[in-house]
Scaffold this motif. Structure first.
Motif, mmCIF file in Angstrom:
data_model
loop_
_atom_site.group_PDB
_atom_site.id
_atom_site.type_symbol
_atom_site.label_atom_id
_atom_site.label_comp_id
_atom_site.label_asym_id
_atom_site.label_seq_id
_atom_site.Cartn_x
_atom_site.Cartn_y
_atom_site.Cartn_z
ATOM 1 N N ALA A 31 0.807 -1.237 0.098
ATOM 2 C CA ALA A 31 -0.060 -0.023 -0.015
ATOM 3 C C ALA A 31 0.799 1.328 0.027
ATOM 4 C CB ALA A 31 -0.889 0.025 1.318
ATOM 5 N N ASP A 32 0.312 2.431 -0.510
ATOM 6 C CA ASP A 32 1.050 3.665 -0.610
ATOM 7 C C ASP A 32 1.414 3.987 0.845
ATOM 8 O OD1 ASP A 32 1.125 3.581 -3.290
ATOM 9 O OD2 ASP A 32 -0.593 4.996 -3.505
ATOM 10 N N HIS A 33 0.433 3.827 1.668
ATOM 11 C CA HIS A 33 0.603 4.494 3.049
ATOM 12 C C HIS A 33 0.303 3.340 4.141
ATOM 13 C CE1 HIS A 33 0.634 8.594 1.369
ATOM 14 N NE2 HIS A 33 -0.254 8.214 0.809
ATOM 15 N N THR A 34 1.420 2.396 4.021
ATOM 16 C CA THR A 34 1.265 1.097 5.082
ATOM 17 C C THR A 34 0.658 1.534 6.159
ATOM 18 O OG1 THR A 34 2.943 0.233 3.785
ATOM 19 C CG2 THR A 34 2.504 -0.846 5.965
ATOM 20 N N ASP A 35 1.273 2.472 7.076
ATOM 21 C CA ASP A 35 0.931 2.568 8.375
ATOM 22 C C ASP A 35 -0.605 2.942 8.525
ATOM 23 O OD1 ASP A 35 3.182 1.667 9.521
ATOM 24 O OD2 ASP A 35 4.153 3.447 9.196
ATOM 25 N N ALA A 36 -0.888 4.120 7.614
ATOM 26 C CA ALA A 36 -2.192 4.640 7.749
ATOM 27 C C ALA A 36 -3.182 3.664 7.455
ATOM 28 C CB ALA A 36 -2.412 5.670 6.873
ATOM 29 N N THR A 37 -2.886 2.684 6.358
ATOM 30 C CA THR A 37 -3.813 1.567 5.955
ATOM 31 C C THR A 37 -3.945 0.535 7.235
ATOM 32 O OG1 THR A 37 -2.881 2.023 3.833
ATOM 33 C CG2 THR A 37 -4.298 0.254 4.092
ATOM 34 N N LEU A 38 -3.039 0.381 7.883
ATOM 35 C CA LEU A 38 -2.836 -0.635 8.883
ATOM 36 C C LEU A 38 -3.721 -0.186 9.839
ATOM 37 C CD1 LEU A 38 -1.551 -3.243 10.075
ATOM 38 C CD2 LEU A 38 0.030 -1.589 11.059
ATOM 39 N N GLU A 39 -3.809 1.085 10.427
ATOM 40 C CA GLU A 39 -4.426 1.632 11.523
ATOM 41 C C GLU A 39 -5.838 1.536 10.927
ATOM 42 O OE1 GLU A 39 -3.511 2.332 14.530
ATOM 43 O OE2 GLU A 39 -1.469 1.796 13.888
ATOM 44 N N ARG A 40 -6.188 2.006 9.552
ATOM 45 C CA ARG A 40 -7.857 1.818 9.152
ATOM 46 C C ARG A 40 -8.088 0.445 9.233
ATOM 47 N NH1 ARG A 40 -10.994 5.640 6.850
ATOM 48 N NH2 ARG A 40 -13.094 4.619 6.585
ATOM 49 N N VAL A 41 -7.167 -0.480 8.948
ATOM 50 C CA VAL A 41 -7.700 -2.027 9.034
ATOM 51 C C VAL A 41 -8.143 -2.230 10.510
ATOM 52 C CG1 VAL A 41 -6.945 -4.362 8.831
ATOM 53 C CG2 VAL A 41 -6.491 -2.812 6.925
ATOM 54 N N LEU A 42 -7.278 -1.937 11.350
ATOM 55 C CA LEU A 42 -7.576 -2.291 12.541
ATOM 56 C C LEU A 42 -8.786 -1.760 13.072
ATOM 57 C CD1 LEU A 42 -3.911 -2.437 14.016
ATOM 58 C CD2 LEU A 42 -5.654 -4.485 13.297
ATOM 59 N N GLU A 58 -8.548 -5.040 1.649
ATOM 60 C CA GLU A 58 -9.108 -4.440 0.603
ATOM 61 C C GLU A 58 -10.194 -3.327 0.993
ATOM 62 O OE1 GLU A 58 -10.298 -7.635 -1.910
ATOM 63 O OE2 GLU A 58 -8.372 -7.555 -2.659
ATOM 64 N N ALA A 59 -11.080 -3.662 1.997
ATOM 65 C CA ALA A 59 -11.854 -2.760 2.430
ATOM 66 C C ALA A 59 -11.268 -1.494 3.156
ATOM 67 C CB ALA A 59 -12.877 -3.035 3.717
ATOM 68 N N ALA A 60 -10.291 -1.408 3.753
ATOM 69 C CA ALA A 60 -9.636 -0.273 4.244
ATOM 70 C C ALA A 60 -9.096 0.537 3.022
ATOM 71 C CB ALA A 60 -8.624 -0.546 5.136
ATOM 72 N N LEU A 61 -8.275 0.119 2.173
ATOM 73 C CA LEU A 61 -7.875 0.506 1.192
ATOM 74 C C LEU A 61 -8.768 1.466 0.266
ATOM 75 C CD1 LEU A 61 -5.408 -2.195 -0.202
ATOM 76 C CD2 LEU A 61 -4.888 0.569 0.652
ATOM 77 N N SER A 62 -10.115 0.796 0.073
ATOM 78 C CA SER A 62 -11.230 1.504 -0.772
ATOM 79 C C SER A 62 -11.596 2.731 0.101
ATOM 80 C CB SER A 62 -11.936 0.706 -1.452
ATOM 81 O OG SER A 62 -12.734 -0.071 -0.390
ATOM 82 N N ALA A 63 -11.864 2.592 1.326
ATOM 83 C CA ALA A 63 -12.290 3.634 2.117
ATOM 84 C C ALA A 63 -11.485 4.675 2.236
ATOM 85 C CB ALA A 63 -12.499 2.857 3.683
ATOM 86 N N LEU A 64 -9.990 4.288 2.270
ATOM 87 C CA LEU A 64 -8.997 5.591 2.316
ATOM 88 C C LEU A 64 -9.206 6.343 0.938
ATOM 89 C CD1 LEU A 64 -6.100 3.777 4.001
ATOM 90 C CD2 LEU A 64 -7.425 5.909 4.787
ATOM 91 N N GLU A 65 -9.100 5.449 -0.169
ATOM 92 C CA GLU A 65 -9.364 6.189 -1.544
ATOM 93 C C GLU A 65 -10.673 6.962 -1.613
ATOM 94 O OE1 GLU A 65 -9.279 3.102 -4.255
ATOM 95 O OE2 GLU A 65 -7.234 2.749 -3.824
ATOM 96 N N SER A 66 -11.720 6.728 -1.217
ATOM 97 C CA SER A 66 -12.795 7.544 -1.075
ATOM 98 C C SER A 66 -13.740 7.414 0.208
ATOM 99 C CB SER A 66 -13.959 7.142 -2.376
ATOM 100 O OG SER A 66 -14.689 6.099 -2.095
ATOM 101 N N PRO A 67 -13.370 8.551 0.977
ATOM 102 C CA PRO A 67 -14.014 8.644 2.266
ATOM 103 C C PRO A 67 -15.594 8.482 2.110
ATOM 104 C CG PRO A 67 -12.644 10.644 1.814
ATOM 105 C CD PRO A 67 -12.692 9.841 0.465
ATOM 106 N N ALA A 68 -16.258 8.877 1.114
ATOM 107 C CA ALA A 68 -17.694 8.673 1.109
ATOM 108 C C ALA A 68 -18.238 7.041 1.037
ATOM 109 C CB ALA A 68 -18.327 9.157 -0.296
ATOM 110 N N SER A 69 -16.817 6.191 0.852
ATOM 111 C CA SER A 69 -17.640 4.888 0.602
ATOM 112 C C SER A 69 -17.273 4.152 2.087
ATOM 113 C CB SER A 69 -16.810 4.057 -0.313
ATOM 114 O OG SER A 69 -15.388 4.001 -0.069
ATOM 115 N N ARG A 70 -17.171 4.774 3.058
ATOM 116 C CA ARG A 70 -17.102 4.512 4.350
ATOM 117 C C ARG A 70 -17.930 3.350 4.653
ATOM 118 N NH1 ARG A 70 -14.217 6.512 9.778
ATOM 119 N NH2 ARG A 70 -14.897 4.846 10.828
ATOM 120 N N PRO A 71 -19.391 3.450 4.743
ATOM 121 C CA PRO A 71 -20.368 2.616 5.410
ATOM 122 C C PRO A 71 -20.175 1.354 4.446
ATOM 123 C CG PRO A 71 -21.416 4.738 4.793
ATOM 124 C CD PRO A 71 -20.035 4.903 4.224
ATOM 125 N N ALA A 72 -19.840 1.138 3.164
ATOM 126 C CA ALA A 72 -19.657 0.156 2.217
ATOM 127 C C ALA A 72 -18.277 -0.521 2.669
ATOM 128 C CB ALA A 72 -19.406 0.558 0.763
#
Ligand code: D5M
Ligand code: ZN
Ligand code: FE
Length: 519
Positions: A31-42, A58-72
């Motif tokens: 991932a581009d931002h490993t630590d941020a993604t890891l935090e998001r995953v957790l 994958e869910a965390a990566l797509s949430a980080l890409e588009s904040p609007a998709s967070r509920p998904a």
């Protein structure tokens, strides 16, 4: 991506109590931002999840890409939730089951075996699978320690004329005083004496052990959070007491263990580590073959004290020595090895730190999905720790992570890897399988302290340190089984020489032990 990224991710996840799928680690590392993604995953991980999966990443990566998709992303993370432990369907604490022979593929009762399952009895006590109430909140820590003090204090209160910590402060200097509490702190003073702070429900009080007293060598056995009683004399200003006697909850010296009414045996093993490159398949197969022979016809029970598989992401760099990288495939392979054991043998197993359950203790028994995978031999799957009573002989099964701590904290002559059973004696003396909170051993706060050794067991069975050792402590048989994994690179680097391929066999009618070697 730095080369060490996967190892760092694994160790970060491990330190927070998670295992991870290999693919999930690879995706995180890429991932581009490993630590941020890891935090998001957790952050997004379902509360009961034990394994970080590719879907979670994958869910965390797509949430980080588009904040609007967070509920998904939340929804994706939830559907990816691995099944959680709901406990054994029927058996409850203390329930007795009629043992019936299990027919497993290719492992029907061997030619050498003639057994009568009607004579057997097997009861489980203290299985907390499905009973977990802990929410991880501060109040749960308060309850678990209060329960520890209640249960272990009950074993000490009859032995001293104890007073609460706050009452002792108010007594006149020179009084004879006693207190029951948990060890809060142990430190040496400038003049070489020892200061032990005891805590009870009312507060703490300092006790001084003078360096020239007989029992000063007991001080080096003390671990934080264990229960103790102290008796002594209050100093003139009532701010401290000088210790005259120290009491541990302990096992009575006169303890008389129960034995079975007939000649029947149990094999006590642990640390199979299927999935590791060092798993000793040949030794296991020889053991299974031996169980089919006439010589082994009295072995009617097989107890497995944790670490069925090697797991994934348990230690840094562990992935370099994995033969099977998928945790579910490891359990499928383990199930195949279990099938080689004669079908009539009753199997009881608890998880260990390499298994896919929460790391914090008590560890609930495996979840439904894993039970299904390991179902061929119909094993009894219970929590770590649990007590199983075989024809009247109670066996306390505990994986043994706290042994690392006891061995690290106590002097060599009292606890060492070469004599793991002596470290077990300390746990019996403290009447707690994992006294010290906050070190190697992770504690899951629950309303109740399941790790207290409330009833004295006839046999205490642990594993984890991969060393074979056994002996009697106040007539209780302590057995640390070896392992089925040859020396790993890590073990080589720290000079651990494992006892691999041994099966200690206990006669349940006499509590005598013989060791069978298969390596
Ligand atoms: O651990 C088996 C024994 O080896 C146990 O005493 C802990 C120790 N061990 C093994 N690997 C490691 C690492 N990487 N760090 C620290 N201690 C370790 P088991 O957990 O059963 O494999
Ligand atoms: Zn192990
Ligand atoms: Fe272990």
């Amino acid at each position: 991506m730095p080369l060490e990224a996967p190892a760092r991710i694994v160790s970060e996840l491990t330190s927070r109590g998670y295992n991870a799928e290999r693919e999930a680690v690879t995706r995180l590392a890429a991932a581009d931002h490993t630590d941020a993604t890891l935090e998001r995953v957790l952050e997004e991980l379902p509360e009961d999840a034990l394994v970080v999966r590719t879907e979670h990443v994958e869910a965390a990566l797509s949430a980080l890409e588009s904040p609007a998709s967070r509920p998904a992303a939340d929804a994706a993370a939830e559907t990816a939730d691995p099944s959680v432990s709901t406990g054994t369907p029927e058996p409850t604490a203390g329930e007795s089951v009629d043992a019936s022979p299990v027919e497993t593929e290719g492992s029907l009762t061997g030619a050498g075996r003639s057994v009568d399952p009607e004579l057997r009895s097997l009861e489980i006590v203290g299985d907390m699978t499905g009973e977990s109430t802990g929410t991880g909140e501060y109040e749960d820590f308060v309850s678990v320690f209060r329960d520890r003090l209640d249960k272990l204090g009950a074993k000490l209160r009859g032995r001293v004329n104890h007073r609460p910590a706050t009452a002792i402060e108010g007594m006149p200097g020179g009084s004879e005083v006693a207190m029951v509490g948990l060890v809060n702190d142990v430190r040496s003073t400038a003049s070489g004496h020892w200061l032990i702070e005891l805590e009870d429900a009312t507060g703490t009080f300092p006790w001084l052990v003078m360096k020239d007293r007989d029992y000063v060598d007991l001080v080096d056995e003390l671990l934080c959070d264990e229960a103790l009683a102290m008796e002594g004399t209050l100093a003139d200003d009532s701010g401290i007491a000088f210790v005259d006697s120290m009491y541990f909850p302990d096992v009575p010296r006169t303890y008389e263990p129960s034995t079975a009414d007939r000649h029947v045996q149990a094999a006590l093993i642990s640390d199979v580590h299927v999935g590791s490159e060092e798993f000793m398949a040949q030794a296991w197969n020889d053991f299974a073959d031996w169980l089919h022979t006439e010589e082994a016809q009295h072995v009617e029970y097989l107890l497995l004290a944790g670490d069925m598989v090697e797991g994934v992401g348990v230690y840094p760099d562990q992935d370099e020595e994995l033969e099977i990288v998928d945790i579910y495939e490891q359990y499928e392979a383990f199930n195949e090895y279990l099938k080689k054991v004669p079908g009539d043998i009753e199997i009881v197993m608890i998880p260990g730190n390499h298994d896919a359950v929460r790391l914090a203790e008590p560890q609930p028994g495996f979840d439904e999905e894993l039970r299904e995978i390991m179902s061929a031999h119909d094993p009894r799957i219970v929590s770590n720790p649990s007590t199983v009573t075989l024809e009247g002989v109670s066996v306390l099964m505990y994986h043994g992570v706290s042994l690392d701590e006891v061995i690290a904290e106590l002097p060599e002559e009292k606890a060492s890897y070469d004599d793991p059973h002596r470290a077990m004696y300390q746990l019996l003396k403290k009447r707690h399988v994992a006294p010290q909170f906050g070190g190697h051993t992770r504690l899951a706060p629950e309303e109740e302290d399941y790790l207290v050794i409330d009833e004295v067991p006839d046999i205490f069975h642990t594993g984890h340190v991969h060393k074979l050792g056994f002996g009697k402590y106040h007539n209780v048989l302590a057995i640390n089984s070896g392992c089925w994994q040859a020396q790993t690179d890590f073990q080589k680097s720290v000079n651990i020489d494992p006892d691999a391929g041994y099966a200690p066999i206990v006669d349940l009618d006499t509590l005598d032990v013989t060791v069978q070697k298969f390596s």
